[in-house]
Design an enzyme around this catalytic site. Sequence first.
Site, PDB file in Angstrom:
ATOM      1  CD  GLU A 233      -2.573  -1.675   0.157  1.00  0.00           C
ATOM      2  OE1 GLU A 233      -2.684  -0.893  -0.810  1.00  0.00           O
ATOM      3  OE2 GLU A 233      -3.046  -2.820   0.149  1.00  0.00           O
ATOM      4  N   GLY A 234       1.965   1.224  -0.692  1.00  0.00           N
ATOM      5  CA  GLY A 234       2.890   2.373  -0.707  1.00  0.00           C
ATOM      6  C   GLY A 234       3.941   2.169   0.363  1.00  0.00           C
TER       7      GLY A 234
END
Lengths: 593, 593
Positions: free
Chosen positions: B443-444
Site C-alpha cells: 500500500e505504498g
Amino acid sequence: MGQYVAPIRDMQFVLHEFLGVTEELKAMPHYAEVDADIINQVLEEGAKFTQEVIFPLNHSGDREGCHFDPATKSVTTPKGFKDAYKQYVDGGWAALACDTDFGGQGLPVVLNNSFYEMLNSANQAWSMYPGLSHGAYECLKEHGTDEQKKVYLPKLATGEWTGTMCLTEAHCGTDLGMLRSKAIPQADGSWSITGNKIFISAGEHDMAENIIHLVLARVPDAPEGSKGISLFLVPKFIPNADGQPGERNGIACGAIEEKMGIHGNSTCQMNLDGAKGWIIGQPNKGLNAMFVFMNAARLGVGMQSLGLTEVAYQNALAYAKDRIQMRSLSGPKAPDKPADPIIVHPDVRRMLLTAKAYAEGARAFSSYVALQIDRELHHPDEEVRKEAADEVALLTPIIKAFITDNGWIATSECMQVYGGHGYIAEWGMEQYVRDARINLIYEGTNTIQSLDLLGRKILMDNGAKLRKFGEKIKSFVEENGLDESLSEFVTPLGELGDKVTKLTMEIGMKAFQNPEEVGAAAVPYLRVVGHMVYSYFFAQMAKIALSKEGDFYKAKLATARFYFARLYPETAMLIRQARSGSASLMALDADLF
Amino acid sequence: MGQYVAPIRDMQFVLHEFLGVTEELKAMPHYAEVDADIINQVLEEGAKFTQEVIFPLNHSGDREGCHFDPATKSVTTPKGFKDAYKQYVDGGWAALACDTDFGGQGLPVVLNNSFYEMLNSANQAWSMYPGLSHGAYECLKEHGTDEQKKVYLPKLATGEWTGTMCLTEAHCGTDLGMLRSKAIPQADGSWSITGNKIFISAGEHDMAENIIHLVLARVPDAPEGSKGISLFLVPKFIPNADGQPGERNGIACGAIEEKMGIHGNSTCQMNLDGAKGWIIGQPNKGLNAMFVFMNAARLGVGMQSLGLTEVAYQNALAYAKDRIQMRSLSGPKAPDKPADPIIVHPDVRRMLLTAKAYAEGARAFSSYVALQIDRELHHPDEEVRKEAADEVALLTPIIKAFITDNGWIATSECMQVYGGHGYIAEWGMEQYVRDARINLIYEGTNTIQSLDLLGRKILMDNGAKLRKFGEKIKSFVEENGLDESLSEFVTPLGELGDKVTKLTMEIGMKAFQNPEEVGAAAVPYLRVVGHMVYSYFFAQMAKIALSKEGDFYKAKLATARFYFARLYPETAMLIRQARSGSASLMALDADLF
C-alpha cells in the site's frame, strides 16, 4: 538466485592500508612467513571457493531445510551441503588458522577472519557447521590434555570432524547455573553423562564422519549454580586406538527445530543417555573453559552479520541500479528510459549507504579485533599480549551485539530497496533478514552482551580497559585535530569520546546506589560505545582516503561522510536513553503490565 | 499456540475517556442511535469472535499456507479459514461499518476500527481477505454508478463477495504511471481488459462465492503516465440479472507467491485475458478513484501492525512472567524459586514497555483518526467535515508508516524476550515478526508515505494542515503548561512542537533550492511528526490518568512516562538526520557505490 562477489578490494584496504597487517605480523615470529602475497592469494582463492561452491547452496538450502529421520536419529542436510563440505576439507580451508603442529596452515586469525566473512556472505547456515569446529578446536587446545589434543585437534583442524557446544537446556539458556545434566565418574577415568540439551547447532548432520560435542554437566556433589559446572568432551563415535571413529556413543539427536531462518543448519535436541565423556580441564571449572569457545563464537556471530550485511548490500545495489521506477526529484536522469533507476532517489541511497557503511565499519572493526587476537596469542612482548587481550575482552561484546543489531537493520533496509519483491522468497532478500535475526539471540543475547560490556568489562575494572582504548582515540584526535580537512570526522569523534567518558562515570555513580541502573543503561550504552569505535575507525579510514587518489577512495570518503551525517546521530538518542535511568522501567508492578 | 485476549479495557479507555466518543457521535444524526452500551457490546462480542474463531487459525494458517492448483487455477486457503469466514459473514461482522442502505449495520468507523484491531491481532493473514473488501466497498460507494452500487455494494457489505485492488504489474508498483494493462471499449458499454497483475492479495481463494477485482488499466489513446489510468470493476463471476454469480470471467490466478510471512493469505499473479469489466468513474481518472480505496487500505495497514504489536506484547508479557532465569540485580525477587521471572530484569521491561507504549499510542492515534473519518463523512457542519478531512489526509501516511515501523520494532523486541525460543516457529513469536514486515512495504512503501506527508500533505499547502493540527497541541500546552503534575509530559511536547515547526520551515526553504532535500529528509521527518502526535496523545492520556484512581490508570501513567523517557528521545536523532541534508546521500556517483 542473486549474486555475491567477495569484496576483496575493501578487505585489502582494511588489511594493508588501514591495519598495515604485514608490518604487524612481522613483529610476531609465529607469522614470520606471512607476507602480502600470501594474504592476497588466500583472499582470491577464498573468494573463488565461497562464490562458486558455497553461495549457490544458500537459497536452495533455505528452501529445502534439514530433514530428521526419527528411526535412525539422523539428519540429512540440504542437497549439495555434504559435497561442498568435502571440497572445503580437501581444499584445506578448515585448517587455515589452525596450528601447523596439528595439521593446520598456521595463518593468522586476521586473515581467517576475512575468509570467514566470505563464508557467511555466501551461506550462513552452511558456515555454521565448520564455524563451531573452530571454537571447539580453540577450547581443546587451551584446556585439553595432551592425549585429547593428539586425538582430536588434527581431526578438528582438517575439518574431518566437526564440533558443537552443548550448553542450553530447555529450562536454562542465559542462566547456565541452573543446568541439570549429570556426569558420573567411571572406573576407566571417563564419565557417564546423562541429560537433555536443546538448540545445539550442527548437533547432528551427515557432512562429517564424526561430531565432537563439548558438553556442560554437573559432577556429583558439585556446588549449586555456575560454580558447579564442568565441561566434557563427548564424541558421537568414540575414537579407536588408531584414532578412527569407533563405537557409537550414547548421545543422539531427538528432533530438530523449525525456525525462522538458518534452515540449512540443523538445530538439534540432543539426548545424552549415559554417554561416554572425558572431562576438559578441572571439575566445576567448566564455564571458564567454555568461555574460550564462547568468546570465539561471539566474534563469529558478529562476522555472520557482517557477511549478511555485505551480501544483502550487493544485491540491493544491483537491484537499485537495474530497477526503474519514477523520475528523480531533480529531473530525469535516464531520459531514454520510461523512468530512472531507483538509485537516483535519496531515500534508496540512504538505505543502501546504511548497509554499505555498516558493512565497511564492521569489516574494519572485526579485522582490527582479529589482529589483536593474533597479537594476544603470538606477540613476543608480554605487555603487548596483555594489552591486546584486554582490548579483545572489551571489544568482543561490542562485535557481537553492535554488528548483529546493525546487520538486522541493514538486511531489512536492503530488503526494503526491493519493495514488494523483497518480501518474496524467490528474490532471496527476505532470507537474509530471517537469517540475520538469530544473531541477536544466540551465543548470549545482545542484552547479555551489553551487561557483559558495561558490568564486567567496564565497571568491574573501574573503566581501565575503556580508558586505555580511549587514550588511542584521544591521541588520534590530538594529532589530527588541527587538520581542517579532517575536522568533519575528528570533531564529532572527539566529542563522542568525551561524552562516553562522562556517561560511563555517571552510570558508574548511579550504579553504586542502585544496581538496576546498570541493567537499565546497558543496551543503549553498548551502542554508544559501538559508535565511538566506528567513528574512530571511519575517521582513520577517511584520513587514508583523503591522502590517495582514485574511485575507491572517493567512495570510502563518501561512506565515512554518510556515516557521520546519518548513523552517528543515533548517539544523541542513545545517550538520552542511557541517562534516563531505571525509574521508568522499574516503576510498574509486574501485575500491572 | 500462544494467547490473545482483546484489550477491551484499553479500547474503552480510548473510546470513552480519551475521545469521549459517545458525545462526539451524538453530534452526528447519522449515528444518533449509537450509545455506550452498543459500543461496549460490539467490543465484547468482537473479542469473543476474534479470540475463539479467528485466533486459533493463525499459527496453523502460517504453517500450512495457501495451495494453488494450476489445473483449475484455484487457491485453497488453510484449514479452517473458509469456515471461519462463513461465521464472520453470518455474524454480520463484515457489515459493521457499512451503510444500512446497502445492508450494513451503520456503525461508526471508530468502532469498526477497534474490531479491526482485534481481527489483526488474531490473524493478519486471515483478516486480509475481508480487509480489502471494505476498501472496494468504499471506492464503489463513492465512485460507482447507481447500478454498480445496487449490484455490488450489498454483496460486499455482507461479505458474501470479497474485493481486491489490482494495481501492481511486474515492472511497476510505486510508479503506476508505467502500467500497461489495456481496456478496449465494447458495444454493450463494458470493457475488454487484458494484462498481468502481480502481488494481488486475496486475488483468488475459496472463502467467498465471488471476488470483485478493482483493476487499473489504460483505455485506447490514454495520455502517458499516471494521467492515463482508468479504474475498472472486474468480477470473477459476472452477476446474472438476479444478482447471483453467473458466467466465469476472463480473469484468473496464474500462480501464488512464496513469501516471508502472511502465508495464510494468497498473494496472486492475476492474468486478465479479455476480461469483461465496467469502468468506475471517468476514463483517465482511475488513480483518483483508486485513492479512496488506497487511503482506506493505508489506515488498514497501520491497524495490522497495531494488532500484531498488541498480540506479540501479550505473549511476551506472559512469557516474561513465567520464564525464570537469573536473579534480579537488586536481589532475589522469587526466593522460593531457583531464579526470578525475567520480568524483573530492566532490559526485559524495556522491551515489553516498548511494545506496550507503541500499542497504546497506536490505539489512541488510530481511534482518533477513525473518529475524524466519521466526522468527515457524517458531521452536519461542513466546516467540521472539511477540517476532519484535512486531518485525515495529514495523518494517514503517519498511521501507515509510523505504526508499521514501530510494529516491526515491537514484534522483534517481543520475540527477543523469548531468547532462543523466540526464533523457533512452535512458539509463534517469529511469525509476528515475519507478518509485520510486509506492512512497511505494501500500500505504498514507508518511503512513499514519507514523501506523501512531507511533499504533498505539508509543503504543497505551505504547512496549513500541519499548522492547524499544531494549534491544537499549542492550546493543550498553554492550558496545561502551569500544571506542575503535568510538566513532565507537557514540557517535552511543547518543545517538540516548536522543533517540528522550525524543522518544517528549514526543509521547506532548502527544498526551494534543491528538490532532493525533500527526499533526503522525508523518512526521519515523518517519524519526528509521529512522535509529536504520540507525545500529544500520551500527554492527554497521562492527564486523564492523573485525575483517576486505580491500577489501570497507574499503568497508563507508567506507560506514558516510559514513552517520554525511552521512545521520545529518538527525536533527537531524527531531527539531526532530517537536518543533515541531501549532500551525504547524493554525492557518490552510482557507479562508485
